[in-house]
Design an enzyme around this catalytic site. Structure first.
Site, mmCIF file in Angstrom:
data_model
loop_
_atom_site.group_PDB
_atom_site.id
_atom_site.type_symbol
_atom_site.label_atom_id
_atom_site.label_comp_id
_atom_site.label_asym_id
_atom_site.label_seq_id
_atom_site.Cartn_x
_atom_site.Cartn_y
_atom_site.Cartn_z
ATOM 1 N N ILE A 1 0.835 -1.193 0.000
ATOM 2 C CA ILE A 1 0.000 0.000 0.000
ATOM 3 C C ILE A 1 0.878 1.255 0.000
ATOM 4 O O ILE A 1 1.647 1.496 0.949
ATOM 5 C CB ILE A 1 -0.941 0.016 1.214
ATOM 6 C CG1 ILE A 1 -1.756 -1.283 1.264
ATOM 7 C CG2 ILE A 1 -1.866 1.235 1.160
ATOM 8 C CD1 ILE A 1 -2.578 -1.567 0.018
ATOM 9 N N GLY B 1 1.815 -9.071 6.183
ATOM 10 C CA GLY B 1 2.365 -8.380 7.342
ATOM 11 C C GLY B 1 2.423 -6.892 7.043
ATOM 12 O O GLY B 1 2.571 -6.488 5.888
ATOM 13 N N GLY B 2 2.304 -6.052 8.077
ATOM 14 C CA GLY B 2 2.334 -4.611 7.853
ATOM 15 C C GLY B 2 1.242 -4.201 6.882
ATOM 16 O O GLY B 2 0.065 -4.500 7.083
ATOM 17 N N ASP B 3 1.638 -3.522 5.823
ATOM 18 C CA ASP B 3 0.666 -3.097 4.802
ATOM 19 C C ASP B 3 0.855 -3.881 3.508
ATOM 20 O O ASP B 3 0.596 -3.378 2.419
ATOM 21 C CB ASP B 3 0.779 -1.587 4.539
ATOM 22 C CG ASP B 3 2.165 -1.179 4.037
ATOM 23 O OD1 ASP B 3 3.098 -2.000 4.150
ATOM 24 O OD2 ASP B 3 2.317 -0.053 3.539
ATOM 25 N N GLU B 4 1.303 -5.121 3.637
ATOM 26 C CA GLU B 4 1.511 -5.988 2.476
ATOM 27 C C GLU B 4 0.482 -7.116 2.469
ATOM 28 O O GLU B 4 0.185 -7.709 3.510
ATOM 29 C CB GLU B 4 2.921 -6.579 2.482
ATOM 30 C CG GLU B 4 4.019 -5.523 2.300
ATOM 31 C CD GLU B 4 5.402 -6.136 2.322
ATOM 32 O OE1 GLU B 4 6.331 -5.514 1.786
ATOM 33 O OE2 GLU B 4 5.561 -7.242 2.896
#
Length: 291
Positions: free
Chosen positions: A167, A207-210
């Protein structure tokens, strides 16, 4: 007075928390204890003389009959699990201890309700295999689905595509508006991704924005390009959260089976590499991995 003279077996059965059932060779109820109604909702008068199959969960009928066949041959089944249907329609998970009496031609079984335990196990299993924030499959579950997808693609000689999504602009929103707002944005993005693919496909949070998207049963690689473009547009549409409007975009990388690899981790690495090509080109783009 001896204990046996003052205690009657029927009285003891009525006091048991587990349900006691007696069934004849044909599978019809001959006797059920009082706990049977508490467990399944049916009174003894409603089931005596009727086949137990009418209460079995449809998917467990065959395996239950197999166990019964073994019991009738004299084999012991001290622990057997299946599902029954309560009078209300809900499913009851049951742990049985059963034995066949050749002398009396009856099957005697004790039923213990393990529904609560099964529900807890299902919740724990889901927690272990799903992302707690978005409720999407986590990396572990996605790897299993990707491997299964590859196996199926080999058997059916179809294509498979993997999308790696990052993102653009998320970090700035997360830093400027708090992590709580960032979490809400990730949840909204996850919802859009889930609605952008078929039921046969799979979306996971890496994970995170992935995020990862598995597209199964692709006829031509151009089909995955169309899905990727649909996702790119969906992600780019404005988000209205807590009175604020947010705008982010997506950098998307695509890797295909069998063109780029037939290995799970290699496909993810290739899609990741293609995603970084999109990111370095300015974001809000789609790139296909090139060898």
């Amino acid at each position: 007075m001896r204990v046996s003279e003052c205690i009657h077996l029927p009285d003891i059965l009525e006091l048991m928390l587990d349900a006691v059932c007696v069934v004849d060779r044909a599978g019809n109820f001959v006797f059920v204890s009082a706990a049977f109604e508490d467990m399944f909702g049916y009174t003894p008068d409603e089931v005596i003389g009727k086949p137990m199959d009418i209460m079995l969960f449809s998917e467990d009928v065959e395996k239950t009959h197999e166990v019964v066949e073994h019991l009738l041959k004299g084999e012991l089944k001290p622990r057997f699990e299946n599902r029954w249907v309560h009078k209300s329609g809900r499913v009851v998970h049951v742990l049985w201890s059963a034995r066949w009496s050749e002398k009396h031609q009856y099957r005697i079984a004790v039923a213990h309700d393990i529904t609560e335990r099964k529900q807890m196990e299902a919740r724990l299993e889901r927690m272990a295999r799903h992302d707690p924030l978005t409720d999407l499959p986590n990396r572990s579950l996605f790897l299993d689905r990707l491997q299964n997808g590859l196996n199926r693609a080999r058997r059916e000689k179809t294509l498979l595509s993997l999308l790696f999504i990052d993102i653009d602009g998320f970090k700035e929103i997360n830093d400027d508006y708090s992590h709580a707002m960032g979490d809400k944005l990730l949840q909204a993005i996850a919802g859009r991704l889930a609605l952008s693919v078929r039921e046969s496909d799979s979306v996971a949070r890496q994970g995170g924005d992935e995020f990862l998207v598995l597209l199964n049963g692709i006829s031509v690689t151009n089909d995955s390009d169309k899905v990727a473009e649909k996702i790119r547009k969906e992600i780019a549409a404005p988000y209205f959260l807590e009175g604020f409007e947010f705008n982010v975009t997506a950098s998307i990388g695509i890797a295909h089976y069998p063109e780029h690899s037939n290995d799970v981790l290699a496909l993810i690495q290739h899609a990741d590499h293609a995603m970084y090509q999109s990111k370095h080109a300015g974001g809000n783009q789609i790139s296909v991995f090139t060898l």
